[in-house]
Design a protein around this motif. Structure first.
Motif, PDB file in Angstrom:
ATOM      1  N   TYR A  22      -8.068  24.590  89.871  1.00 48.99           N
ATOM      2  CA  TYR A  22      -9.372  23.670  89.756  1.00 48.99           C
ATOM      3  C   TYR A  22      -9.193  22.423  90.395  1.00 48.99           C
ATOM      4  O   TYR A  22      -8.153  21.890  90.917  1.00 48.99           O
ATOM      5  CB  TYR A  22      -9.520  23.253  88.333  1.00 48.99           C
ATOM      6  N   ALA A  23     -10.286  22.095  91.029  1.00 48.11           N
ATOM      7  CA  ALA A  23     -10.312  20.972  91.799  1.00 48.11           C
ATOM      8  C   ALA A  23      -9.821  19.545  90.947  1.00 48.11           C
ATOM      9  O   ALA A  23     -10.178  19.403  89.853  1.00 48.11           O
ATOM     10  CB  ALA A  23     -11.658  20.447  92.204  1.00 48.11           C
ATOM     11  N   LYS A  24      -9.396  18.515  91.549  1.00 48.46           N
ATOM     12  CA  LYS A  24      -8.777  17.399  90.932  1.00 48.46           C
ATOM     13  C   LYS A  24      -9.912  16.665  90.135  1.00 48.46           C
ATOM     14  O   LYS A  24     -11.276  16.867  90.738  1.00 48.46           O
ATOM     15  CB  LYS A  24      -8.180  16.751  91.871  1.00 48.46           C
ATOM     16  N   THR A  25      -9.547  15.962  89.330  1.00 50.16           N
ATOM     17  CA  THR A  25     -10.643  14.898  88.617  1.00 50.16           C
ATOM     18  C   THR A  25     -10.499  13.835  89.559  1.00 50.16           C
ATOM     19  O   THR A  25      -9.431  12.995  89.472  1.00 50.16           O
ATOM     20  CB  THR A  25     -10.128  14.690  86.946  1.00 50.16           C
ATOM     21  N   PHE A  26     -11.717  13.317  89.917  1.00 54.44           N
ATOM     22  CA  PHE A  26     -12.002  12.036  90.529  1.00 54.44           C
ATOM     23  C   PHE A  26     -11.768  10.995  89.563  1.00 54.44           C
ATOM     24  O   PHE A  26     -12.336  11.065  88.425  1.00 54.44           O
ATOM     25  CB  PHE A  26     -13.059  11.994  91.480  1.00 54.44           C
ATOM     26  N   CYS A  27     -11.438   9.894  90.296  1.00 53.17           N
ATOM     27  CA  CYS A  27     -11.396   8.568  89.467  1.00 53.17           C
ATOM     28  C   CYS A  27     -12.812   8.147  89.031  1.00 53.17           C
ATOM     29  O   CYS A  27     -13.724   8.183  89.818  1.00 53.17           O
ATOM     30  CB  CYS A  27     -10.707   7.432  90.305  1.00 53.17           C
ATOM     31  N   LYS A  28     -12.922   7.416  87.973  1.00 51.75           N
ATOM     32  CA  LYS A  28     -14.103   6.935  87.349  1.00 51.75           C
ATOM     33  C   LYS A  28     -14.016   5.451  86.942  1.00 51.75           C
ATOM     34  O   LYS A  28     -12.976   4.953  86.940  1.00 51.75           O
ATOM     35  CB  LYS A  28     -14.552   7.434  86.138  1.00 51.75           C
ATOM     36  N   PRO A  29     -15.173   4.785  87.045  1.00 48.16           N
ATOM     37  CA  PRO A  29     -15.251   3.186  86.823  1.00 48.16           C
ATOM     38  C   PRO A  29     -14.291   2.826  85.729  1.00 48.16           C
ATOM     39  O   PRO A  29     -13.671   1.633  85.453  1.00 48.16           O
ATOM     40  CB  PRO A  29     -16.435   2.741  86.710  1.00 48.16           C
ATOM     41  N   SER A  30     -14.228   3.628  84.621  1.00 51.13           N
ATOM     42  CA  SER A  30     -13.516   3.500  83.504  1.00 51.13           C
ATOM     43  C   SER A  30     -11.867   3.100  83.629  1.00 51.13           C
ATOM     44  O   SER A  30     -11.131   2.646  82.954  1.00 51.13           O
ATOM     45  CB  SER A  30     -13.947   4.183  82.302  1.00 51.13           C
ATOM     46  N   ILE A 553     -10.171  28.576 105.478  1.00 55.06           N
ATOM     47  CA  ILE A 553     -10.251  27.326 106.637  1.00 55.06           C
ATOM     48  C   ILE A 553     -10.269  26.121 105.584  1.00 55.06           C
ATOM     49  O   ILE A 553      -9.924  25.073 105.898  1.00 55.06           O
ATOM     50  CB  ILE A 553     -11.150  27.639 107.463  1.00 55.06           C
ATOM     51  N   LYS A 554     -11.169  26.204 104.659  1.00 55.15           N
ATOM     52  CA  LYS A 554     -11.588  25.014 103.759  1.00 55.15           C
ATOM     53  C   LYS A 554     -10.231  24.729 103.050  1.00 55.15           C
ATOM     54  O   LYS A 554      -9.844  23.507 102.738  1.00 55.15           O
ATOM     55  CB  LYS A 554     -12.585  25.378 102.522  1.00 55.15           C
ATOM     56  N   ALA A 555      -9.488  25.758 102.393  1.00 56.36           N
ATOM     57  CA  ALA A 555      -8.381  25.481 101.808  1.00 56.36           C
ATOM     58  C   ALA A 555      -7.242  24.689 102.647  1.00 56.36           C
ATOM     59  O   ALA A 555      -6.409  24.172 102.269  1.00 56.36           O
ATOM     60  CB  ALA A 555      -7.860  26.770 101.078  1.00 56.36           C
ATOM     61  N   LYS A 556      -7.142  25.303 103.751  1.00 52.66           N
ATOM     62  CA  LYS A 556      -6.178  24.651 104.867  1.00 52.66           C
ATOM     63  C   LYS A 556      -6.495  23.120 105.151  1.00 52.66           C
ATOM     64  O   LYS A 556      -5.652  22.420 105.276  1.00 52.66           O
ATOM     65  CB  LYS A 556      -6.367  25.448 106.236  1.00 52.66           C
ATOM     66  N   TYR A 557      -7.832  22.815 105.488  1.00 49.74           N
ATOM     67  CA  TYR A 557      -8.258  21.589 105.882  1.00 49.74           C
ATOM     68  C   TYR A 557      -8.697  20.385 105.032  1.00 49.74           C
ATOM     69  O   TYR A 557      -8.531  19.294 105.008  1.00 49.74           O
ATOM     70  CB  TYR A 557      -9.585  21.567 106.997  1.00 49.74           C
ATOM     71  N   ASP A 558      -9.036  21.085 103.610  1.00 47.75           N
ATOM     72  CA  ASP A 558      -9.440  20.182 102.563  1.00 47.75           C
ATOM     73  C   ASP A 558      -9.126  20.701 101.298  1.00 47.75           C
ATOM     74  O   ASP A 558      -9.924  21.193 100.342  1.00 47.75           O
ATOM     75  CB  ASP A 558     -11.069  19.967 102.779  1.00 47.75           C
ATOM     76  N   PRO A 559      -7.615  20.754 101.040  1.00 49.48           N
ATOM     77  CA  PRO A 559      -7.225  21.738 100.044  1.00 49.48           C
ATOM     78  C   PRO A 559      -7.643  21.150  98.633  1.00 49.48           C
ATOM     79  O   PRO A 559      -7.524  22.059  97.474  1.00 49.48           O
ATOM     80  CB  PRO A 559      -5.774  21.473 100.283  1.00 49.48           C
TER      81      PRO A 559
END
Length: 599
Positions: A22-30, A553-559
């Motif tokens: 699963y894609a990582k969880t991005f940072c939130k303002p909190s 290719i997506k996994a290679k350049y933007d995993p």
């Protein structure tokens, strides 16, 4: 092979191919651990040169447009005039007040702040609001912005002009990188770089729009394959497919890409062409925008202006839904369908059929109109042009018809009507509308066997029964791809096979979930940049059998999918909003079915 061995083999294949993360969880303002503080934000601003002039201002009609213009902007200024009299800031930071309001509501209560103006773009649907809007002026500054986002675990989106109908320039609470200030143009008319295009090439900065591109080309006695709208940007149009008046003869936008400079999610600036990072080059030639990184420059093919320049032919027809007039419309549809099959690669054009419900008995409850415009690469005296236009106008006499000649394409573009962007939800999905601009790529076979004409006539008649947008919508036929007689067929592109062979890009907006099935029966593929917002099986419709390679290719350049967007290539992970990518499952299940069927 025994049944047990087959099942065991299928299980091994399934387990080895479905390592879906699963894609990582991005940072939130909190989250104060990762969210940038005021000192870090100030450092970002200083690193981007706050004293550098960042002005986007349109002077007058004798000069090219500089970027997209939002609807109802005074004096046709970009960003509602935010930088008309002063330089843009390098970074705009969302405030708590911005967070509590929605920009650009189409009523008197709308909320508009400086942050809103800096982030203005087409149809921002859900998750539209970034936390930071960055305006770099060169590739080095793009690298700084990307590294800032990565350091603080923020998602990244990219917007040039803002001409995006499908919300692919959005990631909530992330960094929106605006590339409209990257304006360099370097012409190589003798192909010193050795790309192999006889008429040379040109390297354009990512911020250039077609108005600027055509002015620059005319100044160098050249033209380039392009779209129709003057303020559409060179990047988004090119990498999503790119249809336009010259495509039947000179190829789609993807066909003309020789090289790109792109900042990857690591912050590294790389070059991709047929020899260097060739897999990424292939993916970008059709894989769509806001997905691979931030493209800072693109090198495309240039072409010498044809002898005699260009001819622009326009014609229109009008009628009602009275029996005789409706029969004339039916005849036009049939004649047009057969006419498209005869055009060679010198022609590229569009046809709009617009039915309208009026509820007036004298108009037989409705009216219709047809508008056609075709570009011919050559003079108006050319026999081919005369032959093909008269074949249509002699069959059904038009209300108006004219042909205008232009020595170069800039002479037409500089006076072309503006196509504004709409910074509030306009083509949003609803309970009875799937949203966006539903389209299908129609093959020569479907045009030949009468299936398209039968659909079009039946759908036009829905205007009288539905009496609303879902019935009385405009039919847009773009014969400006690569299905004409003699059109180029570059195979080193990642668009779908159906796009490669189609003769017409057919767009019929305002479709509900039932109507869309009939539209999709005309073809298996749709155009990435103009299609439905709600789309089942988007990977197949956009890329067909190319999707699996695009995933790799997506996994290679933007995993980690730092660049993620709606209905984009997302590799073997989930998108940042938690939508799991199931394409690999489909492949495995298909293989298992084949194996088990061998019993």
């Amino acid at each position: 092979m025994s049944q047990a061995k087959l099942i065991a083999l299928a299980a091994v294949v399934f387990l080895s191919c479905t390592q879906v993360t699963y894609a990582k969880t991005f940072c939130k303002p909190s989250n104060t651990t990762c969210w940038p503080n005021s000192t870090e934000i100030d450092a970002l601003k200083q690193s981007l040169g706050p004293s550098i002039n960042r002005q986007l201002k349109w002077t007058n009609s004798s000069q090219p447009r500089v970027t997209a213009v939002p609807i109802n902007s005074a004096s046709d200024q970009p960003l509602y005039g935010l930088s008309q009299n002063a330089s843009l800031d390098p970074v705009y930071v969302r405030s708590q007040v911005d967070l509590g309001n929605t920009c650009f509501q189409p009523d008197a209560s709308r909320y508009i702040s400086t942050f809103c103006l800096a982030s203005v773009r087409n149809y921002p649907y859900e998750g539209w609001t970034p936390a930071f809007v960055v305006w770099p002026v060169n590739a080095s500054q793009v690298q700084i912005a990307v590294k800032f986002a990565r350091k603080h675990n923020l998602c990244i989106s990219v917007a040039g002009t803002g001409h995006d109908f499908l919300n692919r320039h959005s990631c909530a609470d992330g960094v929106l990188i605006r590339t409209a200030l990257l304006k360099d143009a370097v012409w190589d008319l003798t192909d010193t770089k050795g790309f192999g295009n006889a008429d040379g090439n040109v390297k354009f900065g990512a911020g250039l729009v077609f108005s600027e591109v055509h002015k620059s080309a005319a100044d160098n006695n050249r033209y380039v394959s392009s779209g129709w709208a003057t303020t559409v940007g060179i990047i988004g149009w090119s990498i999503g497919g790119g249809h336009g008046p010259f495509s039947p003869g000179k190829g789609l936008g993807v066909d003309n890409i020789l090289e790109v400079d792109i900042v990857l999610n690591s912050g590294e600036l790389v070059t991709a062409n047929s020899m260097q990072n060739s897999d990424l080059w292939w993916a970008i030639r059709g894989g769509g925008g806001s997905n691979w990184g931030v493209i800072t420059a693109i090198t495309i093919k240039a072409y010498k202006i044809p002898t005699g320049g260009f001819s622009f032919w326009q014609a229109s027809w009008q009628g009602t839904f009275c029996n005789a007039s409706l029969s004339q419309l039916d005849s036009f549809v049939d004649i047009y369908q057969n006419w498209t099959l005869t055009l060679n690669n010198q022609f590229g054009g569009l046809t709009f059929i617009s039915p309208s419900f009026t509820n007036k008995t004298s108009d037989c409850l409705g009216t219709w109109s047809i508008y056609m415009s075709y570009v011919f690469q050559g003079p108006s005296t050319n026999a081919n042009l005369t032959q093909f236009t008269t074949a249509l106008t002699n069959a059904i006499k038009p209300t108006t018809s004219s042909t205008t000649s232009y020595a170069n394409w800039w002479l037409l573009v500089q006076n072309k009507a503006l196509e504004p962007i709409w910074p509030f939800a306009y083509l949003t999905p609803s309970s009875d509308y799937i949203g966006g601009l539903p389209s299908v790529l129609v093959s020569r076979e479907v045009m030949s066997n009468g299936k398209w004409a039968a659909y079009a006539k039946a759908r036009i008649r829905e205007c009288l029964t539905r009496k609303n947008d879902n019935g009385c919508t405009r039919h847009e036929m773009y014969q400006d791809i690569t299905g004409n007689v003699g059109s180029p067929q570059d195979q080193q592109v990642s668009i779908s096979e159906g796009f490669r062979s189609a003769i017409v890009h057919y767009l019929v907006a305002y479709q509900d979930s039932t109507q869309i099935k009939a539209l999709y029966s005309l073809g298996n593929n749709s155009y990435f940049s103009e299609s439905a917002y709600t789309m089942d099986g988007f990977a197949e419709r956009y890329w067909g059998s190319n999707y699996q390679r695009l995933q790799e290719i997506k996994a290679k350049y933007d995993p980690e999918s730092d660049f993620a967007c709606t209905h984009c290539v997302i590799g073997a992970t989930a998108s940042s909003d938690g939508i799991t990518q199931f394409a690999s499952y489909y492949l495995v299940l298909t293989l298992m079915s084949i194996l088990i069927s061998l019993f």
